[in-house]
Design a protein around this motif. Sequence first.
Motif, PDB file in Angstrom:
ATOM      1  N   LEU A 152       0.852  -1.193   0.000  1.00  0.00           N
ATOM      2  CA  LEU A 152       0.000   0.000   0.000  1.00  0.00           C
ATOM      3  C   LEU A 152       0.881   1.233   0.000  1.00  0.00           C
ATOM      4  CD1 LEU A 152      -3.145   0.908   2.002  1.00  0.00           C
ATOM      5  CD2 LEU A 152      -1.093   2.263   2.394  1.00  0.00           C
ATOM      6  N   CYS A 153       0.500   2.227  -0.776  1.00  0.00           N
ATOM      7  CA  CYS A 153       1.203   3.512  -0.787  1.00  0.00           C
ATOM      8  C   CYS A 153       0.174   4.628  -0.783  1.00  0.00           C
ATOM      9  CB  CYS A 153       2.120   3.633  -2.011  1.00  0.00           C
ATOM     10  SG  CYS A 153       2.899   5.274  -2.175  1.00  0.00           S
ATOM     11  N   GLU A 154       0.326   5.525   0.158  1.00  0.00           N
ATOM     12  CA  GLU A 154      -0.517   6.720   0.186  1.00  0.00           C
ATOM     13  C   GLU A 154       0.372   7.950   0.250  1.00  0.00           C
ATOM     14  OE1 GLU A 154      -4.802   5.912   1.756  1.00  0.00           O
ATOM     15  OE2 GLU A 154      -3.431   6.004   3.452  1.00  0.00           O
ATOM     16  N   ILE A 155      -0.033   8.977  -0.459  1.00  0.00           N
ATOM     17  CA  ILE A 155       0.716  10.229  -0.458  1.00  0.00           C
ATOM     18  C   ILE A 155      -0.233  11.362  -0.091  1.00  0.00           C
ATOM     19  CG2 ILE A 155       2.081  11.833  -1.830  1.00  0.00           C
ATOM     20  CD1 ILE A 155       3.021   9.494  -3.507  1.00  0.00           C
ATOM     21  N   VAL A 156       0.162  12.107   0.924  1.00  0.00           N
ATOM     22  CA  VAL A 156      -0.648  13.219   1.417  1.00  0.00           C
ATOM     23  C   VAL A 156       0.110  14.511   1.160  1.00  0.00           C
ATOM     24  CG1 VAL A 156      -1.777  14.233   3.430  1.00  0.00           C
ATOM     25  CG2 VAL A 156      -1.624  11.735   3.202  1.00  0.00           C
ATOM     26  N   ILE A 157      -0.498  15.427   0.417  1.00  0.00           N
ATOM     27  CA  ILE A 157       0.116  16.723   0.115  1.00  0.00           C
ATOM     28  C   ILE A 157      -0.142  17.698   1.257  1.00  0.00           C
ATOM     29  CG2 ILE A 157      -0.013  18.738  -1.400  1.00  0.00           C
ATOM     30  CD1 ILE A 157      -0.400  16.938  -3.731  1.00  0.00           C
ATOM     31  N   VAL A 158       0.892  18.467   1.598  1.00  0.00           N
ATOM     32  CA  VAL A 158       0.776  19.491   2.647  1.00  0.00           C
ATOM     33  C   VAL A 158       0.760  20.861   1.977  1.00  0.00           C
ATOM     34  CG1 VAL A 158       1.795  20.441   4.740  1.00  0.00           C
ATOM     35  CG2 VAL A 158       2.046  17.995   4.229  1.00  0.00           C
ATOM     36  N   ARG A 164      -4.020  17.027   2.302  1.00  0.00           N
ATOM     37  CA  ARG A 164      -4.923  16.526   1.259  1.00  0.00           C
ATOM     38  C   ARG A 164      -4.330  15.267   0.635  1.00  0.00           C
ATOM     39  NH1 ARG A 164      -4.808  17.257  -4.188  1.00  0.00           N
ATOM     40  NH2 ARG A 164      -3.237  18.910  -4.013  1.00  0.00           N
ATOM     41  N   ARG A 165      -5.114  14.196   0.615  1.00  0.00           N
ATOM     42  CA  ARG A 165      -4.643  12.946   0.026  1.00  0.00           C
ATOM     43  C   ARG A 165      -4.553  13.098  -1.488  1.00  0.00           C
ATOM     44  NH1 ARG A 165      -4.335   9.149   3.956  1.00  0.00           N
ATOM     45  NH2 ARG A 165      -5.652   9.524   5.787  1.00  0.00           N
ATOM     46  N   CYS A 166      -3.389  12.733  -2.017  1.00  0.00           N
ATOM     47  CA  CYS A 166      -3.140  12.891  -3.446  1.00  0.00           C
ATOM     48  C   CYS A 166      -3.197  11.563  -4.187  1.00  0.00           C
ATOM     49  CB  CYS A 166      -1.770  13.544  -3.639  1.00  0.00           C
ATOM     50  SG  CYS A 166      -1.139  13.524  -5.315  1.00  0.00           S
ATOM     51  N   ALA A 167      -2.776  10.480  -3.518  1.00  0.00           N
ATOM     52  CA  ALA A 167      -2.732   9.170  -4.167  1.00  0.00           C
ATOM     53  C   ALA A 167      -2.936   8.083  -3.129  1.00  0.00           C
ATOM     54  CB  ALA A 167      -1.402   8.970  -4.889  1.00  0.00           C
ATOM     55  N   SER A 168      -3.589   7.039  -3.547  1.00  0.00           N
ATOM     56  CA  SER A 168      -3.782   5.857  -2.703  1.00  0.00           C
ATOM     57  C   SER A 168      -3.758   4.640  -3.604  1.00  0.00           C
ATOM     58  CB  SER A 168      -5.115   5.943  -1.948  1.00  0.00           C
ATOM     59  OG  SER A 168      -5.250   4.856  -1.060  1.00  0.00           O
ATOM     60  N   ARG A 169      -2.728   3.815  -3.451  1.00  0.00           N
ATOM     61  CA  ARG A 169      -2.566   2.622  -4.283  1.00  0.00           C
ATOM     62  C   ARG A 169      -2.467   1.400  -3.383  1.00  0.00           C
ATOM     63  NH1 ARG A 169      -3.850   6.011  -7.145  1.00  0.00           N
ATOM     64  NH2 ARG A 169      -2.866   6.822  -9.049  1.00  0.00           N
ATOM     65  N   VAL A 170      -3.187   0.340  -3.754  1.00  0.00           N
ATOM     66  CA  VAL A 170      -3.191  -0.899  -2.984  1.00  0.00           C
ATOM     67  C   VAL A 170      -2.979  -2.060  -3.948  1.00  0.00           C
ATOM     68  CG1 VAL A 170      -4.475  -2.395  -1.410  1.00  0.00           C
ATOM     69  CG2 VAL A 170      -4.802   0.091  -1.319  1.00  0.00           C
ATOM     70  N   ALA A 171      -2.031  -2.910  -3.657  1.00  0.00           N
ATOM     71  CA  ALA A 171      -1.765  -4.063  -4.514  1.00  0.00           C
ATOM     72  C   ALA A 171      -2.978  -4.987  -4.544  1.00  0.00           C
ATOM     73  CB  ALA A 171      -0.538  -4.829  -4.005  1.00  0.00           C
ATOM     74  N   GLY A 172      -3.441  -5.304  -5.758  1.00  0.00           N
ATOM     75  CA  GLY A 172      -4.584  -6.204  -5.910  1.00  0.00           C
ATOM     76  C   GLY A 172      -5.882  -5.641  -5.375  1.00  0.00           C
ATOM     77  N   ALA A 173      -6.028  -4.317  -5.390  1.00  0.00           N
ATOM     78  CA  ALA A 173      -7.220  -3.686  -4.816  1.00  0.00           C
ATOM     79  C   ALA A 173      -8.462  -3.983  -5.647  1.00  0.00           C
ATOM     80  CB  ALA A 173      -7.017  -2.184  -4.718  1.00  0.00           C
ATOM     81  N   LEU A 240       6.625  19.104   1.658  1.00  0.00           N
ATOM     82  CA  LEU A 240       5.700  19.107   0.526  1.00  0.00           C
ATOM     83  C   LEU A 240       4.618  18.041   0.654  1.00  0.00           C
ATOM     84  CD1 LEU A 240       8.195  19.499  -2.465  1.00  0.00           C
ATOM     85  CD2 LEU A 240       6.859  21.285  -1.319  1.00  0.00           C
ATOM     86  N   ALA A 241       5.013  16.888   1.176  1.00  0.00           N
ATOM     87  CA  ALA A 241       4.073  15.769   1.228  1.00  0.00           C
ATOM     88  C   ALA A 241       4.538  14.756   2.258  1.00  0.00           C
ATOM     89  CB  ALA A 241       3.957  15.111  -0.154  1.00  0.00           C
ATOM     90  N   ILE A 242       3.650  13.841   2.565  1.00  0.00           N
ATOM     91  CA  ILE A 242       3.955  12.723   3.473  1.00  0.00           C
ATOM     92  C   ILE A 242       3.737  11.435   2.701  1.00  0.00           C
ATOM     93  CG2 ILE A 242       3.356  11.558   5.616  1.00  0.00           C
ATOM     94  CD1 ILE A 242       2.246  14.266   6.598  1.00  0.00           C
ATOM     95  N   LEU A 243       4.745  10.608   2.658  1.00  0.00           N
ATOM     96  CA  LEU A 243       4.698   9.326   1.953  1.00  0.00           C
ATOM     97  C   LEU A 243       4.444   8.212   2.970  1.00  0.00           C
ATOM     98  CD1 LEU A 243       5.228   7.546  -0.605  1.00  0.00           C
ATOM     99  CD2 LEU A 243       7.644   7.572   0.049  1.00  0.00           C
ATOM    100  N   VAL A 244       3.407   7.428   2.728  1.00  0.00           N
ATOM    101  CA  VAL A 244       3.058   6.314   3.608  1.00  0.00           C
ATOM    102  C   VAL A 244       3.199   5.012   2.829  1.00  0.00           C
ATOM    103  CG1 VAL A 244       1.297   5.286   5.077  1.00  0.00           C
ATOM    104  CG2 VAL A 244       1.420   7.778   4.849  1.00  0.00           C
ATOM    105  N   LEU A 245       4.059   4.130   3.312  1.00  0.00           N
ATOM    106  CA  LEU A 245       4.237   2.808   2.718  1.00  0.00           C
ATOM    107  C   LEU A 245       3.857   1.764   3.756  1.00  0.00           C
ATOM    108  CD1 LEU A 245       7.767   3.320   1.107  1.00  0.00           C
ATOM    109  CD2 LEU A 245       5.547   3.552  -0.013  1.00  0.00           C
TER     110      LEU A 245
END
Length: 259
Positions: A152-158, A164-173, A240-245
């Motif tokens: 899972l990867c989520e990117i939140v823009i500051v 503000r959430r910019c992207a949300s990707r989940v393997a096999g979603a 600029l953003a927060i990367l969540v893995l």
Amino acid sequence: MRSTADVRELVARFFSRWVLAALALDGALSVVDGLYGQSRVLTTAYLVAPLVVALVEHGERTALVAVVSTLLAIASGIWDHYLFSGTHLYRVAVVAGSGALAVTACVLRTRAMDAKTRMELLGELAGIADGRDIGQSLRRLADLLVPVVADLCEIVIVEDGELRRCASRVAGAPPGLEQRLLDRPAGAELLSLVSGESDAELVDLDRGGELMAYPAEGEHDALRMRCGIYAPVRAADRLLAILVLAVGPSGRRYGEVDL
């Protein structure tokens, strides 16, 4: 004692449709070999499965198939009535050597793919630093990270202190899951995870944590994350953003070395 989720994660780590197909091929060869006890030529046929799996899977799964193939090649000497003869040992060596070659090739292929991914990531990060379309670059970055680096990867823009959430990707979603995750609010607690001096923070997600409130029925397995990394994306000392893995369903775990 392992929980059902632990067993599921262990199975997901080592078994896939390709591995199961390869093991089925080995099983079919052993059955035929056993029924026709003098078919010694089948001993070397066990080398096929690991070579095929090496084309599509990672090293651990290829090694599993290679070990099973070698053991079956050894066992074939029993029902072919030439156990540990010179011919038998030669053919076992061919199968074992082919398995080792398959694992080595798989590892080298994985390293080459990782190197390519790193170059692509550097390109996207350069685009972010240069101030080009930051949102688009971050979304492409998320696409590159899943499933190579994370489940899972989520990117939140500051922006001006707002998240503000910019992207949300989940393997096999399943369809719609990523959009629901993207639409959920981004809490200020994310800032506290990246406000320290460290470049990234390793966090225990307790099998998905707050993520488990968003999937529909039958979608929970895709979000059973075990641990995550929260990393700030900065340019000129500005956040600029927060990367969540996060990882979990694939059986992987993050450690201090991943930070």
